[in-house]
Scaffold this motif. Sequence first.
Motif, short mmCIF file in Angstrom:
data_model
loop_
_atom_site.label_atom_id
_atom_site.label_comp_id
_atom_site.label_asym_id
_atom_site.label_seq_id
_atom_site.Cartn_x
_atom_site.Cartn_y
_atom_site.Cartn_z
N LEU A 67 0.83 -1.21 0.00
CA LEU A 67 0.00 0.00 0.00
C LEU A 67 0.86 1.26 0.00
N LEU A 68 1.89 1.25 0.84
CA LEU A 68 2.77 2.42 0.95
C LEU A 68 3.39 2.76 -0.40
N GLN A 69 3.84 1.75 -1.12
CA GLN A 69 4.53 1.99 -2.40
C GLN A 69 3.61 2.63 -3.44
N VAL A 70 2.31 2.44 -3.30
CA VAL A 70 1.35 3.05 -4.22
C VAL A 70 0.87 4.39 -3.69
N LEU A 71 0.64 4.48 -2.39
CA LEU A 71 0.08 5.71 -1.82
C LEU A 71 1.10 6.85 -1.76
N GLN A 72 2.35 6.51 -1.47
CA GLN A 72 3.33 7.58 -1.26
C GLN A 72 3.50 8.49 -2.48
N PRO A 73 3.66 7.95 -3.70
CA PRO A 73 3.78 8.87 -4.82
C PRO A 73 2.52 9.67 -5.11
N LEU A 74 1.36 9.20 -4.63
CA LEU A 74 0.12 9.95 -4.81
C LEU A 74 0.00 11.09 -3.80
N ILE A 75 0.45 10.83 -2.57
CA ILE A 75 0.22 11.77 -1.47
C ILE A 75 1.42 12.68 -1.22
N ASP A 76 2.62 12.13 -1.31
CA ASP A 76 3.81 12.87 -0.89
C ASP A 76 4.00 14.22 -1.58
N PRO A 77 3.74 14.36 -2.90
CA PRO A 77 3.96 15.67 -3.53
C PRO A 77 3.13 16.80 -2.93
N SER A 78 2.05 16.46 -2.23
CA SER A 78 1.22 17.52 -1.65
C SER A 78 1.71 17.97 -0.28
N PHE A 79 2.70 17.28 0.28
CA PHE A 79 3.21 17.66 1.61
C PHE A 79 4.05 18.93 1.53
N SER A 80 4.18 19.58 2.67
CA SER A 80 4.98 20.79 2.77
C SER A 80 6.47 20.49 2.56
N ASP A 81 7.17 21.45 1.96
CA ASP A 81 8.62 21.31 1.80
C ASP A 81 9.36 21.41 3.13
N HIS A 82 8.67 21.84 4.17
CA HIS A 82 9.29 21.95 5.49
C HIS A 82 9.24 20.62 6.25
N SER A 83 8.58 19.62 5.69
CA SER A 83 8.49 18.31 6.32
C SER A 83 9.57 17.40 5.75
N HIS A 84 10.37 16.80 6.63
CA HIS A 84 11.53 16.02 6.18
C HIS A 84 11.51 14.57 6.63
N GLY A 85 10.59 14.19 7.49
CA GLY A 85 10.63 12.85 8.06
C GLY A 85 9.92 11.80 7.24
N PHE A 86 10.58 10.67 7.00
CA PHE A 86 9.99 9.51 6.34
C PHE A 86 9.41 9.86 4.97
N ARG A 87 10.19 10.61 4.23
CA ARG A 87 9.79 10.97 2.87
C ARG A 87 10.93 10.61 1.92
N PRO A 88 10.61 10.16 0.72
CA PRO A 88 11.67 9.78 -0.22
C PRO A 88 12.55 10.96 -0.57
N GLY A 89 13.87 10.74 -0.54
CA GLY A 89 14.82 11.79 -0.89
C GLY A 89 15.06 12.79 0.22
N ARG A 90 14.50 12.57 1.39
CA ARG A 90 14.69 13.49 2.52
C ARG A 90 15.16 12.71 3.74
N ARG A 91 15.84 13.40 4.65
CA ARG A 91 16.33 12.75 5.86
C ARG A 91 16.51 13.78 6.95
N ALA A 92 16.94 13.31 8.12
CA ALA A 92 17.08 14.19 9.28
C ALA A 92 18.09 15.30 9.01
N HIS A 93 19.15 15.01 8.25
CA HIS A 93 20.15 16.04 7.96
C HIS A 93 19.53 17.26 7.27
#
Length: 457
Positions: free
Chosen positions: A137-163
Amino acid sequence: MRQMPGRPGRAGVARGEAKREAASDEANGPPHEHPGTGSARPKAGAGPVLEATLTRENLQAAWKRVKANKGAAGVDGLDIEQTAQELRTRWPGIRQALLAGTYRPAPVRRVMIPKPDGSQRELGIPTVQDRLIQQALLQVLQPLIDPSFSDHSHGFRPGRRAHDAVKAARAYVQSGKRVVVDVDLSKFFDRVNHDILMERLQRRIQDAAVIGLIRAYLNAGIMDGGVIIERQQGTPQGGPLSPLLANVLLDEVDKALEARGYGFARYADDCNVYVGSIKAGQRVMALLRRLYAGLKLQINEAKSAIASAFGRKFLGYALWVAKGREVKCAVDRKALADFKARIRQLTRRSGGRSMEQVVGRLRPYLLGWKAYFGLAQTPKVWRELDEWLRHRLRAIQLRHWKRPATMYRELKALGAGEAAARRVAANGRCWWRNSDRLLKTVLTIAYFDRLGVPRLS
């Protein structure tokens, strides 16, 4: 124990250790499917998201991710290999139940993880079968939902990390926003309101079957001591979907802060807002209280504060001002104390292990810690940690040799001079003090390099 989120997108895209192989490789994937249930189009009534979730290619990619993450068994007691054997015969029926909307996930297994402050964090471990379905489910939902998230959110998102979150925080402080509104949510994952979360999710996903399946996972309950405890709130940490669902809920707060022009960085439920004055910080704190109350979340007042950015930690990092008024990163004092406590645990002198075994246990932790705190710009601290670690390892080596005669013989074999070998052996019982003097000329930095001890500096 938490499942690592896979890279969203099409099943053919590869990344990292979960590099996708040919779809015909059934050895590591879910069981063979009947021709009528494999990649064929699901029954009428199943939406496009569920259809994409249950394709053979997506399930194989999900299985490889679950297998790579390893993890413990759930309430059914089946590990990954045992689950694979079960799914070879049971998968067609499970798939039909998913399509019909009658699938009921197993309860998660409760595991309590001690925290450094003495409290405990609750984890909910799904069965391997449910982890497979959640990952798919995650592999299908993430590309649908993730682009709508804020650029200020960095946790558990593809291409982003704590750094990325730490770098953003440093940039805000460098720009002059020296006051931070540091908000800590009290037991966030345990207090997620199911109705609010599902309403926010329905705005983004137009697939009733998937909404119903996610609701079933939220309502699956927790098994503790053989008793199933029903839950009306919370999304237990431990399943692949939990981080995405947390981001869906908290994105509303992100968008509200963005609309007002605030500079902030969020990683999961850790959010820091950077402003120019205490008064501005008080306004932000009042706003956050209203926003979180609307989501039925509770701020931990004891751990939250409006304070100087140089007096607060963020994701284990602290900030300091170097020459030229440049803002730099350092490892927070508590993180350093936790590091030393863990090293002491891994290098107990009474463990009865050889030096090679000690280094074997130490190496993965050191490499992981060094990678996470690689942004720290404190060379002196790194050198001091290296010296302290080698000092400790030398003391362990003396303890392993035990008798003065053994110390003398081993030191001579390592190339020590006569005088040095005799003096070290004569003071053999003073483990700590003796390991910081002449022994340093024999058990040198190069000696530990050959053993494979990573350098932090």
